[in-house]
Every structure is written in structure tokens, then in C-alpha cells.
Design a protein around this motif. Structure first.
Motif, short mmCIF file in Angstrom:
data_model
loop_
_atom_site.label_atom_id
_atom_site.label_comp_id
_atom_site.label_asym_id
_atom_site.label_seq_id
_atom_site.Cartn_x
_atom_site.Cartn_y
_atom_site.Cartn_z
N ILE A 159 0.69 -1.59 -0.06
CA ILE A 159 0.22 -0.13 -0.15
C ILE A 159 1.00 1.20 0.15
O ILE A 159 1.86 1.62 0.45
CB ILE A 159 -1.03 0.15 1.41
N LYS A 160 0.61 2.25 -0.76
CA LYS A 160 1.36 3.80 -1.07
C LYS A 160 1.01 4.39 0.68
O LYS A 160 -0.71 4.65 0.80
CB LYS A 160 1.46 4.25 -2.58
N ASN A 161 2.25 5.40 0.81
CA ASN A 161 1.90 6.54 2.09
C ASN A 161 1.11 5.32 2.49
O ASN A 161 -0.27 6.01 3.81
CB ASN A 161 1.36 7.22 1.29
N PRO A 162 1.36 4.17 3.51
CA PRO A 162 0.33 4.30 4.49
C PRO A 162 0.45 4.47 5.79
O PRO A 162 1.53 5.08 6.28
CB PRO A 162 1.08 2.55 4.67
N ARG A 163 -0.26 4.47 6.93
CA ARG A 163 -0.36 5.31 7.69
C ARG A 163 -1.53 4.38 8.88
O ARG A 163 -1.81 3.59 8.98
CB ARG A 163 -1.06 6.33 8.07
N SER A 164 -0.90 4.41 10.58
CA SER A 164 -1.63 3.65 11.08
C SER A 164 -3.37 4.00 11.55
O SER A 164 -3.78 5.54 11.57
CB SER A 164 -0.77 3.34 12.27
N VAL A 165 -3.91 3.17 11.73
CA VAL A 165 -5.47 4.49 11.66
C VAL A 165 -5.77 4.13 12.84
O VAL A 165 -6.17 5.48 13.72
CB VAL A 165 -6.88 2.56 11.39
N ILE A 166 -4.86 3.84 14.15
CA ILE A 166 -4.79 4.02 15.21
C ILE A 166 -4.70 5.56 16.15
O ILE A 166 -5.10 6.17 16.15
CB ILE A 166 -4.43 3.39 16.01
N SER A 167 -3.13 5.83 15.23
CA SER A 167 -2.45 6.70 16.20
C SER A 167 -1.39 7.84 14.45
O SER A 167 -1.84 8.70 14.87
CB SER A 167 -0.90 6.50 16.50
N GLY A 168 -1.77 7.46 13.27
CA GLY A 168 -1.16 7.60 12.12
C GLY A 168 -0.07 7.68 12.04
O GLY A 168 0.45 8.68 11.00
N ALA A 169 0.34 7.78 13.09
CA ALA A 169 2.25 7.08 12.08
C ALA A 169 2.34 6.45 11.04
O ALA A 169 1.21 5.60 10.90
CB ALA A 169 2.48 6.82 13.55
N VAL A 170 3.47 6.16 10.35
CA VAL A 170 3.77 5.34 9.76
C VAL A 170 4.47 4.34 9.94
O VAL A 170 4.80 4.39 10.82
CB VAL A 170 4.70 6.37 8.90
N PRO A 171 3.51 3.15 9.81
CA PRO A 171 4.15 2.05 9.75
C PRO A 171 5.32 1.58 10.04
O PRO A 171 5.82 2.12 8.00
CB PRO A 171 2.80 1.38 9.36
N ILE A 172 6.19 0.52 11.07
CA ILE A 172 7.36 -0.13 9.64
C ILE A 172 7.49 -1.01 9.83
O ILE A 172 6.60 -1.63 10.59
CB ILE A 172 8.44 0.10 10.70
N GLU A 173 8.54 -2.08 9.35
CA GLU A 173 8.23 -3.38 9.26
C GLU A 173 8.67 -3.53 10.49
O GLU A 173 10.23 -3.56 10.57
CB GLU A 173 8.97 -4.12 7.80
N LYS A 174 8.37 -4.92 11.21
CA LYS A 174 9.42 -5.86 12.14
C LYS A 174 9.01 -6.84 12.41
O LYS A 174 8.03 -7.78 12.09
CB LYS A 174 8.10 -5.00 13.19
N ASP A 175 10.25 -7.54 12.70
CA ASP A 175 9.92 -9.52 12.79
C ASP A 175 9.36 -9.83 13.80
O ASP A 175 9.21 -9.20 15.43
CB ASP A 175 11.50 -9.48 12.33
#
Length: 546
Positions: free
Chosen positions: A169-185
Motif C-alpha cells: 500500500i502507498k503512503n500507509p498510515r496507522s488508523v490508530i495513531s496516524g503514524a507511518v508503520p514500520i516493518e518488524k519481525d
């Protein structure tokens, strides 16, 4: 005939909001079938529960400034009030956030794990760095990678219909905080569904599913089964996976186990034995009523989970279609997304029970609640046909014959014809072809009304020496009404209860119909059901807007 022992469930409603008429379709369908089974002398239990775990519950509770436990307790109270007011007669209604559900979730997991059906592997997911939580697909929004539409969910685009992974998805944002999500293992736990391919293929073809469902599953087998992620990372509202500190069972693992938990609660409060219904090789019957949108979980994951943990599988999973209103998807702006409580504020629950029954078959076709047809069908069938038989005959028996029915049945053949329809109606109910059952019953109602019209007791009453005839005609009409109300009792329990008071009988039972009531005292007739007025429907729609 040997008495059958049957356990029946409906899909569990999610505990983050109120019930709507779409869900009521399912519980009404189930309740009619259960009531019918019990009227046939079978031992039939009906259990359900609130589905209470998952991220949406956790977030909604936080938004409201209360604990998840407080949220699910208040929702459960509202759910149970709505269900009770629609005459849904559960043997047990419970919660997936219960000791019983924790016990069975851990037991099943441990058995699957010990047998080598649980695998672990590291996966990469979207993570909200502000809220410090992994984000389910629905909690990420952005621009569609295919068509560029803005404000689309992380798994599919509502504009062009494309499906994709959250990483695309382009320009992703968290619906909860509005922050840009990062990838995490993170390490996750998987149920190894492919190990069950042979058993599942056999089970899905062995008559446990409707044909349309079996055909759909064949497509999924062709695509190949995949391991199923049954874990979620903290923070999460649910049960911890045994032996871990920060991993929780995914809500879809413990939700169907809620059927077992609810039944265990019933067993603990009665003399029922849990193993009689869930032990492998059990000769009792187990049925699940569900919507077609959750077939994958109930026809693949659930039987595989049961097989892998050494429990019995269901005799059948019965799926139904979606509900539309006036030919369209339910809509808040049009006032057709109707909550159960909003309906109850304006209309009698038995109107809807009858209309759904009239529309339901054993197939998974969608059902349309056409409000104009709904009004006409209920007014014509229930008020114009069935109630009419009793109301037009009762006044004669009460006023002219001191409430006593005639001592003779003047048209035994006609009465026997009504009783003989039982085997056909029983077959329709058993097969969940409720619409066919209602049509058969209404054909008989037409015949009863035609009989009264032909005999014209109101005219005979004016003629010399005809009162005995009037007595016999109106008494027979009331006996025909009794047969019809016995057939309708699974659908209209409240109207049946009022009819029992009018007829002065303890209960309308299938076996009692074989012979008419002769020389029997009835009670004064009181209205059993009133017509639906346009204003009631308009009030419901107005209340549902917005």
C-alpha cells in the motif's frame, strides 16, 4: 422411533457492538429448527456465546476509557436482551472470555502441539511505532497500489476491488495513531492445516456440507491449503498461548471452541455429560448454523482442529446467505441498517420470524427483506388467513354455545386431511426448507377459510333449527386452527402461547393433533396478532438513519 440427542450452535456474535437484522436471520433460523426438533420429542440443546477477543475489542474499550472486560459485559447484557425479545430460546448463552473456553483452548492447543501440528516461524509485519503494536490489515490505510484511490484499507481497495498485502500500500498510515508503520519481525505459531488435506477432502465430500459449499471448498483444495497463523503479539485481548509470555491465541482459534465452552457450562449446571456430545465416535448429533462468509473457518480449520485434537467432527455445517433490505446492501444513510433493538421498538418480533421462515430454504442463497412485501405477507398470511379462522368462529362458540366445542366432528375427512399434511411439513422443517413448510401451512389455511365461506355459519344462525349445524361448523374451524397453530409453533412461539390460552390447552403438541377437541371448553378469544401499519415501518427506518 428412537429419540435423537442433538446439540446445535449459531455463529457467535462479536462483542464490540449491537446486533442487527442480518444476525437475527441466523439465530431465528436456528431457533425455529431447535424448537421443531424438541416438538418432535427429540432432546435438542442450543448453545451460543459472545465472541469477545481480539484487537477491535481492546481498542474500542481503550477509546471508551473502560476495560475490555467491562465492555464485553455491557455488550453481552444488550445482546442477551435482544435475543430474548426475539424469542431465541438458548439452553446456554456464554462468553468466549470464560474459564471453560480457556481450558478447552489450551487443551486443544497442547494436543495439537504434542502431535506435531504446531509450527513456529518468524514473519515480518506492519508495526505502529507510536502505539508499539503490530497492526492487523484493517488498521492500516493508504493509497491503493493498483488504482491510486486514497484512504483504502491495508488488504483491499473498495474502489477497484484489488487485493494486496499491507507492504504494497502507498503512503500507509496507522488508523490508530496516524503514524507511518514500520516493518518488524516476530515469531508466530502456525497450525499445519496441509497435514489434514486427505481427512478434510473426505470430510467435505461426505455430506456434511451443502453442495454449493462443497464445490467452493474443492476450489480451495485446488489452490492448496496453507498453514494458519493462530498467534497474535501483545498487546492483545485474549488468552496467552501456553508456555509463552507475549503470544496470544488469534480470536478465530478460540471462537469456535466457544461452542464447546458454552456446552460445558450447560453440562456443569445440569446432568448432561460433555463427552456424550464431543467424544470421538459419539452417536449424538452436532450441527453448526453459520453465515456463508465464515465457511472457510467452519469447514476447514474447525474440523481439522477437532480431528488433530482427537474430538468428534460436526454432523453438518449449515450455511445461509446474506441479508439485503429492499434489494440493496443494508445502509445507514437509507435507514436499512436496522439494529435488532430498533426493530423491536416499532414492530412485533414474530412478524420477522415469520417472514424469515417464509424466505428460508436449505440453500445458501441471499435473502431480501423487502419491506412492502414483508408487510403484505404478514398481514395476508398471519392476520388475514390464520387468525381470521379463529376470530370469525370463536364468537359463535363463546356467545351461543357457552364456550363449549361441539361433541362431534362434522367433517372428519377434512380434519384428517389437515393432520395428514404433518409428514410433509415435518420433512420441510427437518430439511430447513422453512419456506416450503410455510407455503404448505398457508394452503391449509386457505382451505379452512374456504370451508367457512362455503358453509356461511353467520347466515345459518338466522335460520330456524340450524344452530346445531352452526355449532359443528365453527367448532371444526377452531379445530383446524389448532392444527395450523401447532404447525406454526416453532416459528411463532408467542402467538402459539396465546392460542393455547384461547384453546384452553396446556400445550400445542404434534401428537395431540391426531384427534380433534370434542365437547371441550375454550376461552374468550383475544386478538392474537395485529396488522403491520406503514407508520411502524417508517418509524423503524427513521430511527435507523445516520
Amino acid at each position: 422411533m428412537t429419540k435423537r440427542r442433538i446439540l446445535v450452535t449459531s455463529a457467535l456474535p462479536y462483542a464490540n457492538g449491537d446486533l442487527h437484522l442480518g444476525y437475527m436471520l441466523e439465530v431465528i433460523q436456528t431457533d425455529i429448527w431447535v424448537r421443531f426438533q424438541n416438538m418432535q420429542g427429540n432432546e435438542c440443546y442450543y448453545v451460543c456465546a459472545d465472541d469477545t477477543h481480539g484487537t477491535p475489542i481492546m481498542l474500542k474499550a481503550a477509546e471508551m476509557g473502560i476495560t475490555p472486560e467491562e465492555l464485553i459485559a455491557s455488550v453481552s447484557e444488550r445482546h442477551q436482551a435482544d435475543l430474548s425479545d426475539f424469542h431465541i430460546n438458548f439452553s446456554q448463552y456464554h462468553s468466549t472470555h470464560s474459564d471453560e473456553n480457556r481450558y478447552f483452548s489450551e487443551l486443544i492447543y497442547n494436543r495439537l502441539n504434542d502431535a506435531g501440528y504446531i509450527k513456529k516461524r518468524v514473519i515480518s509485519q506492519s508495526f505502529d511505532p507510536e502505539k508499539e503494536m503490530f497492526l492487523p490489515d484493517r488498521y492500516i490505510k493508504g493509497d491503493c497500489p493498483k488504482c491510486g484511490a486514497e484512504d483504502q484499507y491495508g488488504d483491499n481497495c473498495e474502489v477497484c476491488g484489488a487485493t494486496y498485502s499491507t507492504t504494497e500500500i502507498k503512503n500507509p498510515r496507522s488508523v490508530i495513531s496516524g503514524a507511518v508503520p514500520i516493518e518488524k519481525d516476530s515469531e508466530h505459531y502456525f497450525f499445519d492445516l496441509p497435514q489434514f488435506e486427505k481427512e478434510l477432502k473426505d470430510w467435505t465430500k461426505a455430506g456434511h456440507l451443502q453442495e454449493q459449499v462443497s464445490n467452493k471448498l474443492a476450489e480451495w483444495f485446488d489452490q492448496g491449503l496453507e498453514q494458519w497463523d493462530i498467534s497474535r503479539d501483545k498487546p492483545y485481548f485474549g488468552f496467552k498461548i501456553p508456555g509463552t509470555e507475549d503470544k496470544y491465541f488469534y480470536v478465530w482459534l478460540d471462537a469456535p471452541i466457544g461452542y464447546m465452552a458454552s456446552f460445558k457450562k450447560l453440562c456443569d449446571n445440569s446432568d448432561l455429560e460433555f463427552d456424550d456430545f464431543f467424544e470421538k465416535g459419539s452417536d449424538t448429533e452436532l450441527y453448526h448454523f453459520i453465515g456463508k462468509d465464515i465457511v472457510y473457518f467452519h469447514a476447514l480449520f474447525w474440523p481439522a482442529t477437532l480431528i488433530g485434537s482427537n474430538f468428534r467432527t460436526p454432523n453438518a455445517v449449515f450455511a445461509h446467505g446474506f441479508l439485503s433490505v429492499n434489494g440493496q446492501k443494508m445502509s445507514k444513510s437509507r435507514g436499512t441498517f436496522v439494529l435488532a433493538r430498533t426493530y423491536l421498538e416499532s414492530l412485533n418480533p414474530e412478524y420477522l420470524r415469520y417472514y424469515y421462515a417464509y424466505k428460508l430454504s436449505s440453500k445458501i442463497d441471499d435473502i431480501d427483506l423487502n419491506l412492502e412485501d414483508f408487510k403484505q405477507r404478514v398481514n395476508s398470511d398471519l392476520v388475514g388467513k390464520v387468525v381470521n379462522i379463529a376470530s370469525r368462529s370463536a364468537s359463535f362458540v363463546v356467545k351461543k354455545f357457552d364456550k363449549e366445542l361441539s361433541k362431534v366432528c362434522c367433517e372428519q375427512e377434512l380434519y384428517d386431511e389437515f393432520v395428514a399434511a404433518s409428514s410433509e411439513i415435518v420433512g420441510h422443517y427437518e430439511d430447513r426448507n422453512f419456506g416450503q413448510a410455510m407455503r404448505s401451512i398457508m394452503k391449509l389455511a386457505d382451505k379452512a377459510n374456504q370451508y367457512i365461506d362455503d358453509k356461511k355459519p353467520w347466515q345459518l344462525a338466522k335460520e330456524e333449527g340450524k344452530m346445531q349445524e352452526v355449532h359443528e361448523i365453527t367448532s371444526l374451524a377452531i379445530n383446524l386452527f389448532r392444527v395450523l397453530m401447532t404447525y406454526l409453533k416453532p416459528v411463532l412461539p408467542e402467538m402459539a402461547e396465546k392460542s393455547e390460552v384461547f384453546l384452553n390447552v396446556d400445550s400445542l403438541n404434534w401428537d395431540d393433533m391426531k384427534s380433534p377437541l370434542l365437547g371441550h371448553q375454550i376461552n374468550k378469544f383475544k386478538p392474537l396478532m395485529t396488522r403491520i401499519e406503514d407508520e411502524q415501518i417508517e418509524a423503524m427506518i427513521e430511527s435507523s438513519k445516520g
